[in-house]
Design an enzyme around this catalytic site. Structure first.
Site, short mmCIF file in Angstrom:
data_model
loop_
_atom_site.label_atom_id
_atom_site.label_comp_id
_atom_site.label_asym_id
_atom_site.label_seq_id
_atom_site.Cartn_x
_atom_site.Cartn_y
_atom_site.Cartn_z
N GLY A 1 30.84 12.67 -91.43
CA GLY A 1 31.47 13.99 -91.33
C GLY A 1 32.87 13.92 -91.92
N SER A 2 33.87 13.68 -91.06
CA SER A 2 35.25 13.57 -91.56
C SER A 2 35.36 12.45 -92.59
CB SER A 2 36.21 13.29 -90.39
OG SER A 2 36.13 14.33 -89.46
N GLU B 1 38.08 25.55 -101.69
CA GLU B 1 37.30 25.95 -100.51
C GLU B 1 38.25 26.27 -99.35
OE1 GLU B 1 34.42 23.04 -99.24
OE2 GLU B 1 34.27 23.88 -97.23
N ARG C 1 42.49 52.51 -73.40
CA ARG C 1 42.10 52.05 -72.06
C ARG C 1 43.19 52.39 -71.03
NH1 ARG C 1 38.01 50.94 -68.67
NH2 ARG C 1 38.49 49.22 -67.25
N GLN D 1 41.17 38.94 -74.24
CA GLN D 1 41.95 39.19 -73.02
C GLN D 1 42.35 40.67 -72.95
OE1 GLN D 1 41.97 36.76 -71.04
NE2 GLN D 1 43.20 37.63 -69.40
N SER E 1 40.97 20.25 -88.17
CA SER E 1 42.44 20.36 -88.08
C SER E 1 43.09 18.98 -88.16
CB SER E 1 42.83 21.01 -86.74
OG SER E 1 42.48 22.36 -86.73
N GLU E 2 42.44 18.00 -87.52
CA GLU E 2 43.03 16.64 -87.53
C GLU E 2 43.07 16.10 -88.97
OE1 GLU E 2 40.70 17.68 -85.39
OE2 GLU E 2 41.74 17.54 -83.47
C1 LIG Z 1 28.92 26.16 -88.88
C2 LIG Z 1 29.25 24.99 -89.78
C3 LIG Z 1 29.14 25.15 -91.15
C4 LIG Z 1 29.38 24.06 -92.01
N1 LIG Z 1 29.13 24.19 -93.35
C5 LIG Z 1 29.14 23.07 -94.14
C6 LIG Z 1 28.68 23.14 -95.50
O1 LIG Z 1 28.31 24.20 -96.01
N2 LIG Z 1 28.64 21.98 -96.21
C7 LIG Z 1 29.05 20.78 -95.70
O2 LIG Z 1 28.97 19.78 -96.41
N3 LIG Z 1 29.49 20.69 -94.43
C8 LIG Z 1 29.54 21.80 -93.62
N4 LIG Z 1 29.98 21.73 -92.32
C9 LIG Z 1 30.38 20.42 -91.78
C10 LIG Z 1 31.87 20.32 -91.45
O3 LIG Z 1 32.64 20.24 -92.61
C11 LIG Z 1 32.02 19.07 -90.53
O4 LIG Z 1 31.49 19.45 -89.27
C12 LIG Z 1 33.44 18.60 -90.41
O5 LIG Z 1 33.88 18.04 -91.63
C13 LIG Z 1 33.60 17.54 -89.31
O6 LIG Z 1 32.64 16.54 -89.37
P1 LIG Z 1 31.81 16.17 -88.03
O7 LIG Z 1 31.29 17.43 -87.46
O8 LIG Z 1 30.84 15.09 -88.37
O9 LIG Z 1 32.91 15.62 -87.02
P2 LIG Z 1 33.48 14.12 -86.92
O10 LIG Z 1 33.94 13.65 -88.23
O11 LIG Z 1 32.50 13.29 -86.18
O12 LIG Z 1 34.75 14.36 -85.99
C14 LIG Z 1 34.71 14.48 -84.57
C15 LIG Z 1 36.15 14.61 -84.07
O13 LIG Z 1 36.89 13.42 -84.41
C16 LIG Z 1 38.04 13.76 -85.16
N5 LIG Z 1 38.36 12.71 -86.13
C17 LIG Z 1 37.53 12.13 -87.03
N6 LIG Z 1 38.18 11.22 -87.76
C18 LIG Z 1 39.48 11.22 -87.32
C19 LIG Z 1 40.66 10.52 -87.67
N7 LIG Z 1 40.67 9.60 -88.65
N8 LIG Z 1 41.81 10.77 -86.99
C20 LIG Z 1 41.83 11.71 -86.00
N9 LIG Z 1 40.74 12.41 -85.61
C21 LIG Z 1 39.58 12.19 -86.28
C22 LIG Z 1 37.70 15.08 -85.84
O14 LIG Z 1 38.86 15.79 -86.24
C23 LIG Z 1 36.92 15.77 -84.74
O15 LIG Z 1 37.79 16.35 -83.83
C24 LIG Z 1 29.81 22.82 -91.46
C25 LIG Z 1 29.98 22.69 -90.07
C26 LIG Z 1 29.69 23.75 -89.24
C27 LIG Z 1 29.84 23.54 -87.75
#
Ligand SMILES: Cc1cc2nc3c(=O)[nH]c(=O)nc-3n(C[C@H](O)[C@H](O)[C@H](O)COP(=O)(O)OP(=O)(O)OC[C@H]3O[C@@H](n4cnc5c(N)ncnc54)[C@H](O)[C@@H]3O)c2cc1C
Length: 396
Positions: free
Chosen positions: A133-134, A244, A270, A346, A376-377
Site C-alpha cells: 500500500g504505502s 492525481e 431550523r 453536528q 496523510s502520514e
Molecule cells: C476507496 C478507495 C479507493 C482507492 N483507489 C485506488 C486506485 O484507484 N488505485 C490504486 O492503486 N489504489 C487505490 N486506493 C488505495 C490507496 O491509495 C491505499 O489504500 C493507500 O495508499 C494506503 O495503503 P494501505 O491501505 O495498504 O495502507 P497501509 O500502507 O497498510 O497503511 C496503514 C497505516 O499505516 C500508516 N503508515 C504506513 N507506512 C508508514 C510510515 N512509513 N510512517 C508512518 N505511517 C505509515 C499509513 O499512513 C496508514 O495510516 C484506494 C483506496 C480506497 C480505500
C-alpha cells in the site's frame, strides 16, 4: 504586481455547465444510488456530451485542451453533489487516461483517447496491492517477457472503477532485482482479456464509486501494451501521483463547499428555542470555521494546480517543488474536509445522521481523502523530505 484569484470567463462557464448538469441530472438520483452502491450507468457518456472527459487533453483526441486548474474545477463541481463520483471521474480521466496520454505513443493515444473523451471507455489505475500500500514500490505483480508477449501474474486492490473499467493502466515488476527501477507500466482492456478477474469490494463510504480487487493469472499482453519504455514505471508513477493529488483535491473541495452551503441553509431554517439555530453563537462558530477551512483548502489546491499548469515539463516526483505542493494540497484538503463534514453533521443534528440528507454522504465520503492517493502520514513524509532537500531554497 497584482495577484488575481478570480476564475476567467471560460472557467466560470465551465463551472456553470457542470453544475447545471450535476444539480439537475445527478443530484435527484444520488440517495437511491448511494443506498444501492451503483454508479449511474451513463455517467461517462453524459460527461462526454458535456465535453469534460478530457479537460486537459489535446483537441485532436477530443479533449478540451485546458489545464489542471480546469480539471480540478470540474472535479470540485461534481464533488458538490457526489464526492464519490468525482473520484470515479478523476480515477478514469486523471489516474488512467491522463497518465496514459503523457506517456503513450501517438499510435497508442489514437487507439484509446477519443473513446475516453466521448465516454465510451471508463479507465482505472492499478498501483496498490494487498501487501503493498504505502510502500507501493514493494509491489509483487510480475510481468515476464515470453517472445513478443508479457505474462502477468499478481493482484491489485482498492482499484477505483476496477469493476466497470474498459481500460486499465497498471504497474508491474519487469526486473525485480532492480527494485523500484525495475517497474514498468502497461495498459490493457480488462473486459476483453483472459486471465483477468475482478471482485467488487464492499465499502461504507464512497458508495456509487465501484472499487475492485483485481487478479491477473497468466494474463497475456502483447508487447505493444507497454507504455513509456521498459523499466520506466517509477517516474510515470510518481509524476502521475502529483497530478492525481492536485486534481483529486477537487473531490474533497466540492464536498466541503456542499457541507458549508447545506449547513448555512439548514441553520437558517431550523428553529429551536424559538429561533433559527443560525442565531446561536456556537453554530455560527462552526460555520465560520467551515468557511475559513474551505477557502484555505481551495487556495492550496488551485495554487498547486496553477503551479503545475505553468510548468513546461509538468515534472513531479522526488526532488521537485511540485511533489511537495501536491502532497500539501491533498493533505490539507483531506484533513480539513473530514472536519468540515463532521461539523455539517453536528449542525444538522439527528437529521444529519439520516441518509435522506446529503451531508451524511459527504461525511462518509470525506474520510477517504485522509487515505487515498497516499495517506496523510505519507504526504507529511513527502513534504518533510522535500523541505530537507539540500537545494531547498524557499518555502513556496
Ligand atoms: C476507496 C478507495 C479507493 C482507492 N483507489 C485506488 C486506485 O484507484 N488505485 C490504486 O492503486 N489504489 C487505490 N486506493 C488505495 C490507496 O491509495 C491505499 O489504500 C493507500 O495508499 C494506503 O495503503 P494501505 O491501505 O495498504 O495502507 P497501509 O500502507 O497498510 O497503511 C496503514 C497505516 O499505516 C500508516 N503508515 C504506513 N507506512 C508508514 C510510515 N512509513 N510512517 C508512518 N505511517 C505509515 C499509513 O499512513 C496508514 O495510516 C484506494 C483506496 C480506497 C480505500
Amino acid at each position: 504586481m497584482s495577484l488575481n484569484f478570480d476564475f476567467n470567463e471560460e472557467q466560470i462557464m465551465l463551472e456553470e455547465t457542470v453544475w447545471r448538469w450535476a444539480s439537475t441530472w445527478l443530484e435527484p438520483q444520488m440517495e437511491k444510488l448511494y443506498e444501492q452502491d451503483e454508479m449511474p450507468p451513463n455517467l461517462f457518456k453524459e460527461l462526454g456530451k458535456l465535453g469534460v472527459n478530457g479537460v486537459a487533453f489535446e483537441e485532436e483526441y477530443g479533449g478540451a485542451a485546458l489545464g489542471y486548474v480546469e480539471t480540478l474545477l470540474v472535479y470540485e463541481t461534481i464533488g458538490r453533489v457526489s464526492n464519490a463520483l468525482a473520484m470515479s471521474v478523476g480515477a478514469s480521466q486523471t489516474l488512467c487516461f491522463d497518465n496514459f496520454r503523457r506517456n503513450a505513443t501517438n499510435e497508442q493515444k489514437k487507439l484509446i483517447l477519443p473513446k475516453a473523451c466521448n465516454g465510451e471507455y471508463i479507465g482505472c489505475l492499478g498501483i496498490t496491492e494487498p501487501n503493498a500500500g504505502s510502500d507501493a514500490m514493494s509491489m509483487s505483480t510480475r510481468a515476464i517477457k515470453k517472445g513478443n508477449k508479457y505474462i502477468i501474474n499478481g493482484s491489485k486492490t482498492f482499484i477505483t472503477n476496477g469493476p466497470v473499467a474498459d481500460v486499465m493502466v497498471f504497474y508491474a515488476k519487469t526486473d525485480p532485482d532492480k527494485k523500484s527501477r525495475g517497474i514498468s507500466t502497461f495498459f490493457f482492456f480488462p473486459k476483453k482479456t483472459k486471465g483477468f478477474y475482478c471482485e467488487k469490494i464492499k465499502k461504507w463510504g464512497m458508495r456509487t464509486s465501484p472499487t475492485g480487487l483485481l487478479t491477473f493469472e497468466d494474463m497475456e499482453l502483447p508487447e505493444e501494451n507497454l507504455i513509456g519504455g521498459l523499466n520506466r514505471g517509477v517516474a510515470i508513477l510518481t509524476n502521475g501521483l502529483c497530478t492525481e493529488r492536485i486534481t483529486l483535491s477537487g473531490c474533497s473541495l466540492g464536498s466541503q463547499r456542499a457541507c458549508l452551503e447545506l449547513s448555512i441553509k439548514y441553520a437558517k431554517e431550523r428553529i429551536q428555542f424559538g429561533k433559527p439555530i443560525a442565531s446561536f453563537q456556537m453554530i455560527q462558530e462552526k460555520l465560520a470555521n467551515m468557511y475559513t477551512g474551505y477557502i484555505s483548502s481551495k487556495l492550496m489546491a488551485y495554487r498547486a494546480a496553477a503551479f503545475c499548469d505553468a510548468l513546461e515539463n509538468k515534472k513531479g516526483g522526488k526532488g521537485t517543488d511540485l511533489d511537495r505542493m501536491a502532497a500539501a494540497a491533498l493533505l490539507y484538503c483531506g484533513e480539513m474536509g473530514t472536519k468540515i463534514a463532521a461539523d455539517a453533521i453536528q449542525i444538522h443534528g439527528g437529521y444529519g445522521y439520516c441518509t435522506e440528507y446529503p451531508v451524511s454522504r459527504h461525511y462518509l465520503d470525506q474520510k477517504l481523502w485522509d487515505i487515498g492517493a497516499g495517506t496523510s502520514e505519507i504526504r507529511r513524509m513527502i513534504i518533510a523530505r522535500e523541505l530537507m532537500r539540500d537545494d531547498f531554497q524557499s518555502a513556496r
